[in-house]
Scaffold this motif. Structure first.
Motif, PDB file in Angstrom:
ATOM      1  N   ASP A  25       0.797  -1.234   0.000  1.00 24.07           N
ATOM      2  CA  ASP A  25       0.000   0.000   0.000  1.00 24.07           C
ATOM      3  C   ASP A  25       0.827   1.279   0.000  1.00 24.07           C
ATOM      4  O   ASP A  25       0.247   2.377   0.038  1.00 24.07           O
ATOM      5  CB  ASP A  25      -0.936   0.022   1.211  1.00 24.07           C
ATOM      6  CG  ASP A  25      -2.084  -0.967   1.075  1.00 24.07           C
ATOM      7  OD1 ASP A  25      -2.288  -1.472  -0.045  1.00 24.07           O
ATOM      8  OD2 ASP A  25      -2.771  -1.231   2.078  1.00 24.07           O
ATOM      9  N   PHE A  26       2.172   1.170  -0.046  1.00 23.79           N
ATOM     10  CA  PHE A  26       2.992   2.371   0.103  1.00 23.79           C
ATOM     11  C   PHE A  26       4.161   2.399  -0.873  1.00 23.79           C
ATOM     12  O   PHE A  26       4.670   1.352  -1.279  1.00 23.79           O
ATOM     13  CB  PHE A  26       3.536   2.466   1.538  1.00 23.79           C
ATOM     14  CG  PHE A  26       2.456   2.464   2.578  1.00 23.79           C
ATOM     15  CD1 PHE A  26       1.796   3.637   2.900  1.00 23.79           C
ATOM     16  CD2 PHE A  26       2.071   1.289   3.202  1.00 23.79           C
ATOM     17  CE1 PHE A  26       0.774   3.634   3.836  1.00 23.79           C
ATOM     18  CE2 PHE A  26       1.048   1.270   4.135  1.00 23.79           C
ATOM     19  CZ  PHE A  26       0.410   2.453   4.456  1.00 23.79           C
ATOM     20  N   ALA A  27       4.560   3.613  -1.202  1.00 21.74           N
ATOM     21  CA  ALA A  27       5.778   3.854  -1.979  1.00 21.74           C
ATOM     22  C   ALA A  27       6.766   4.558  -1.056  1.00 21.74           C
ATOM     23  O   ALA A  27       6.548   5.726  -0.691  1.00 21.74           O
ATOM     24  CB  ALA A  27       5.483   4.726  -3.196  1.00 21.74           C
ATOM     25  N   PRO A  28       7.835   3.892  -0.613  1.00 25.38           N
ATOM     26  CA  PRO A  28       8.806   4.545   0.272  1.00 25.38           C
ATOM     27  C   PRO A  28       9.432   5.771  -0.403  1.00 25.38           C
ATOM     28  O   PRO A  28       9.758   5.724  -1.596  1.00 25.38           O
ATOM     29  CB  PRO A  28       9.847   3.453   0.522  1.00 25.38           C
ATOM     30  CG  PRO A  28       9.123   2.170   0.245  1.00 25.38           C
ATOM     31  CD  PRO A  28       8.172   2.481  -0.860  1.00 25.38           C
ATOM     32  N   VAL A  29       9.591   6.840   0.348  1.00 23.63           N
ATOM     33  CA  VAL A  29      10.212   8.071  -0.166  1.00 23.63           C
ATOM     34  C   VAL A  29      11.610   8.234   0.411  1.00 23.63           C
ATOM     35  O   VAL A  29      12.596   8.255  -0.318  1.00 23.63           O
ATOM     36  CB  VAL A  29       9.336   9.305   0.145  1.00 23.63           C
ATOM     37  CG1 VAL A  29      10.034  10.594  -0.311  1.00 23.63           C
ATOM     38  CG2 VAL A  29       7.969   9.176  -0.538  1.00 23.63           C
ATOM     39  N   THR A  30      11.715   8.360   1.726  1.00 23.17           N
ATOM     40  CA  THR A  30      13.020   8.438   2.393  1.00 23.17           C
ATOM     41  C   THR A  30      12.857   8.177   3.882  1.00 23.17           C
ATOM     42  O   THR A  30      11.819   8.509   4.469  1.00 23.17           O
ATOM     43  CB  THR A  30      13.686   9.808   2.208  1.00 23.17           C
ATOM     44  OG1 THR A  30      14.955   9.833   2.914  1.00 23.17           O
ATOM     45  CG2 THR A  30      12.839  10.945   2.760  1.00 23.17           C
ATOM     46  N   GLN A  31      13.848   7.584   4.466  1.00 25.03           N
ATOM     47  CA  GLN A  31      13.902   7.543   5.926  1.00 25.03           C
ATOM     48  C   GLN A  31      14.165   8.961   6.407  1.00 25.03           C
ATOM     49  O   GLN A  31      14.878   9.733   5.747  1.00 25.03           O
ATOM     50  CB  GLN A  31      15.011   6.614   6.398  1.00 25.03           C
ATOM     51  CG  GLN A  31      14.995   6.341   7.891  1.00 25.03           C
ATOM     52  CD  GLN A  31      15.989   5.264   8.298  1.00 25.03           C
ATOM     53  OE1 GLN A  31      16.469   4.517   7.467  1.00 25.03           O
ATOM     54  NE2 GLN A  31      16.278   5.186   9.584  1.00 25.03           N
ATOM     55  N   MET A  32      13.574   9.329   7.539  1.00 22.58           N
ATOM     56  CA  MET A  32      13.782  10.676   8.085  1.00 22.58           C
ATOM     57  C   MET A  32      14.906  10.686   9.111  1.00 22.58           C
ATOM     58  O   MET A  32      15.840  11.473   9.014  1.00 22.58           O
ATOM     59  CB  MET A  32      12.495  11.197   8.737  1.00 22.58           C
ATOM     60  CG  MET A  32      11.485  11.789   7.779  1.00 22.58           C
ATOM     61  SD  MET A  32       9.943  12.252   8.619  1.00 22.58           S
ATOM     62  CE  MET A  32      10.507  13.458   9.831  1.00 22.58           C
ATOM     63  N   GLU A  46      20.673  -4.584  17.644  1.00 25.15           N
ATOM     64  CA  GLU A  46      20.458  -3.185  17.271  1.00 25.15           C
ATOM     65  C   GLU A  46      18.960  -2.911  17.302  1.00 25.15           C
ATOM     66  O   GLU A  46      18.187  -3.512  16.564  1.00 25.15           O
ATOM     67  CB  GLU A  46      21.017  -2.929  15.865  1.00 25.15           C
ATOM     68  CG  GLU A  46      20.925  -1.485  15.426  1.00 25.15           C
ATOM     69  CD  GLU A  46      21.522  -1.266  14.042  1.00 25.15           C
ATOM     70  OE1 GLU A  46      21.397  -0.149  13.529  1.00 25.15           O
ATOM     71  OE2 GLU A  46      22.088  -2.220  13.480  1.00 25.15           O
ATOM     72  N   ILE A  47      18.538  -2.034  18.188  1.00 27.60           N
ATOM     73  CA  ILE A  47      17.113  -1.734  18.356  1.00 27.60           C
ATOM     74  C   ILE A  47      16.966  -0.237  18.580  1.00 27.60           C
ATOM     75  O   ILE A  47      17.164   0.239  19.690  1.00 27.60           O
ATOM     76  CB  ILE A  47      16.501  -2.461  19.577  1.00 27.60           C
ATOM     77  CG1 ILE A  47      17.063  -3.871  19.727  1.00 27.60           C
ATOM     78  CG2 ILE A  47      14.992  -2.477  19.507  1.00 27.60           C
ATOM     79  CD1 ILE A  47      16.993  -4.395  21.139  1.00 27.60           C
ATOM     80  N   ASP A  48      16.682   0.487  17.514  1.00 26.11           N
ATOM     81  CA  ASP A  48      16.480   1.919  17.703  1.00 26.11           C
ATOM     82  C   ASP A  48      15.110   2.317  17.177  1.00 26.11           C
ATOM     83  O   ASP A  48      14.375   1.515  16.601  1.00 26.11           O
ATOM     84  CB  ASP A  48      17.593   2.743  17.053  1.00 26.11           C
ATOM     85  CG  ASP A  48      17.771   2.410  15.584  1.00 26.11           C
ATOM     86  OD1 ASP A  48      16.970   1.641  15.047  1.00 26.11           O
ATOM     87  OD2 ASP A  48      18.718   2.925  14.977  1.00 26.11           O
ATOM     88  N   THR A  49      14.756   3.555  17.405  1.00 26.02           N
ATOM     89  CA  THR A  49      13.480   4.091  16.941  1.00 26.02           C
ATOM     90  C   THR A  49      13.728   4.891  15.668  1.00 26.02           C
ATOM     91  O   THR A  49      14.693   5.649  15.587  1.00 26.02           O
ATOM     92  CB  THR A  49      12.857   4.994  18.021  1.00 26.02           C
ATOM     93  OG1 THR A  49      12.674   4.224  19.214  1.00 26.02           O
ATOM     94  CG2 THR A  49      11.529   5.552  17.578  1.00 26.02           C
ATOM     95  N   TRP A  50      12.870   4.716  14.682  1.00 24.13           N
ATOM     96  CA  TRP A  50      13.047   5.419  13.413  1.00 24.13           C
ATOM     97  C   TRP A  50      11.679   5.789  12.855  1.00 24.13           C
ATOM     98  O   TRP A  50      10.652   5.236  13.241  1.00 24.13           O
ATOM     99  CB  TRP A  50      13.791   4.533  12.402  1.00 24.13           C
ATOM    100  CG  TRP A  50      13.156   3.194  12.184  1.00 24.13           C
ATOM    101  CD1 TRP A  50      13.486   2.012  12.805  1.00 24.13           C
ATOM    102  CD2 TRP A  50      12.028   2.883  11.337  1.00 24.13           C
ATOM    103  NE1 TRP A  50      12.647   1.009  12.393  1.00 24.13           N
ATOM    104  CE2 TRP A  50      11.746   1.507  11.495  1.00 24.13           C
ATOM    105  CE3 TRP A  50      11.241   3.639  10.468  1.00 24.13           C
ATOM    106  CZ2 TRP A  50      10.711   0.889  10.812  1.00 24.13           C
ATOM    107  CZ3 TRP A  50      10.207   3.026   9.779  1.00 24.13           C
ATOM    108  CH2 TRP A  50       9.955   1.654   9.960  1.00 24.13           C
ATOM    109  N   TRP A  51      11.678   6.726  11.948  1.00 23.39           N
ATOM    110  CA  TRP A  51      10.501   6.978  11.131  1.00 23.39           C
ATOM    111  C   TRP A  51      10.913   7.612   9.811  1.00 23.39           C
ATOM    112  O   TRP A  51      12.036   8.086   9.665  1.00 23.39           O
ATOM    113  CB  TRP A  51       9.436   7.805  11.843  1.00 23.39           C
ATOM    114  CG  TRP A  51       9.807   9.078  12.530  1.00 23.39           C
ATOM    115  CD1 TRP A  51       9.770  10.345  12.027  1.00 23.39           C
ATOM    116  CD2 TRP A  51      10.203   9.235  13.908  1.00 23.39           C
ATOM    117  NE1 TRP A  51      10.120  11.275  12.980  1.00 23.39           N
ATOM    118  CE2 TRP A  51      10.390  10.616  14.153  1.00 23.39           C
ATOM    119  CE3 TRP A  51      10.421   8.328  14.951  1.00 23.39           C
ATOM    120  CZ2 TRP A  51      10.792  11.116  15.380  1.00 23.39           C
ATOM    121  CZ3 TRP A  51      10.830   8.832  16.183  1.00 23.39           C
ATOM    122  CH2 TRP A  51      10.998  10.202  16.392  1.00 23.39           C
TER     123      TRP A  51
END
Length: 326
Positions: A114-121, A250-255
């Motif tokens: 359902d999505f087109a990735p654009v960029t990690q922020m 490795e466990i970090d938070t991302w969006w």
């Protein structure tokens, strides 16, 4: 002479389209919206607004729209159902695209189709923190000390999280599995109650967001044993990375930013160029640093690969935890 003037004008417009394609979008008087699947005022909302401000010279009017609920599922589903015209973007998070596909029995969206990735922020380090009094009483100063104590005293340690299936819960289960230790999980109703439980000594350690924990670390109320990123964080370089003791953890938070599936590839590339340029700007870097967030601009292809790897990682973590939301 009129013909010459017309030729100059046409040439100028052509150059503008080549040199500054974003400005052509701005002149089209369109409104771009970024859907944040959480309430206003949180770190995801704040960083989205910083980024929206940074790209308005290229995209024109950019608004942030908050659609909280169901662990991020409501807002993300709204993006999936939007027109694929490049004017609606959403924030994909660790929860919505890493954890929730395995935690929820049913989702109102498909995280892949359902999505087109654009960029990690960005990425925000998490940190393994102990109640400072408990750490001193148990003579635990390092992550290796914590593991040794846990192995020698199985079941005597406990850890808190913001609830079953939360990022802190899954981080704890991954840590226990890789370290070969056991600690009792104490779920709280949200991250703030979990932090209060740690500060009051109800639990021994937590996996918390570095931005949230940093004030109490610096005040001496919490002892930071390790950040959970692959490398040490520039925000607290004196704190070791967990991978220095437990390789590969490795466990970090991302969006990051996603568009609805079907958004034309050239539109996705244009959006990627606009947002990655903003993420690399000194102003955005400085403003993110105040939140202990590290910009992580990427190509659409790289972000798609990252999303795939995160889904695989959290599939294992959710299975380890046994958590499920029906």
């Amino acid at each position: 002479m009129n013909t010459r003037r017309q030729l100059i004008a046409r040439t100028a417009l052509t150059l503008a389209a080549v040199v500054a394609p974003g400005l052509v979008w701005a002149q089209a008087d369109k409104v771009t919206r970024i859907v944040v699947p959480f309430a206003a005022g949180g770190p995801i909302d704040v960083t989205a607004r910083i980024l929206a401000e940074a790209v308005k010279a290229s995209l024109g009017t950019v608004i942030v729209e908050n659609k909280p609920g169901a662990g991020g599922n409501i807002g993300v589903a709204a993006v999936a159902k939007s027109a694929p015209d490049g004017l609606t973007l959403g924030i994909a998070t660790t929860a919505s695209h890493g954890i929730n596909p395995w935690l929820f029995s049913k989702l109102p969206y498909d995280p892949v189709k359902d999505f087109a990735p654009v960029t990690q922020m960005l990425r925000v380090p998490n940190v393994l923190v102990m109640n400072a009094e408990a750490a001193q009483r148990l003579n635990i100063a390092t992550l290796a000390d914590l593991i040794r104590y846990a192995k020698a005293n199985p079941g005597k340690l406990n850890y808190g999280s913001g609830g079953n299936g939360s990022a802190g819960h899954l981080a704890g289960e991954m840590f226990k599995h890789q370290a070969g230790v056991f600690a009792v999980h104490i779920p709280y109703n949200g991250g703030n109650p979990a932090q209060l439980g740690l500060l009051s000594g109800q639990v021994d350690f937590n996996f918390d967001n570095l931005a949230t924990a940093s004030a109490n670390i610096r005040a001496g109320k919490l002892r930071a044993l390790a950040v959970t990123t692959a490398q040490r964080s520039a925000a607290m370089p004196e704190v070791p990375a967990v991978a220095e003791t437990l390789k590969g953890l490795e466990i970090d938070t991302w969006w990051g930013l996603v568009a609805p599936a079907g958004t034309p590839a050239d539109t996705v590339r244009k959006l990627n160029a606009t947002f990655t340029e903003a993420l690399r700007s000194p102003d955005v870097k400085n403003r993110f640093a105040a939140l202990m967030a590290e910009p992580a601009p990427s190509s659409p292809e790289a972000f798609a690969g990252f999303l795939n790897s995160e889904r695989a990682k959290y599939e294992r973590a959710v299975k380890l935890s046994g958590a499920k939301v029906d």
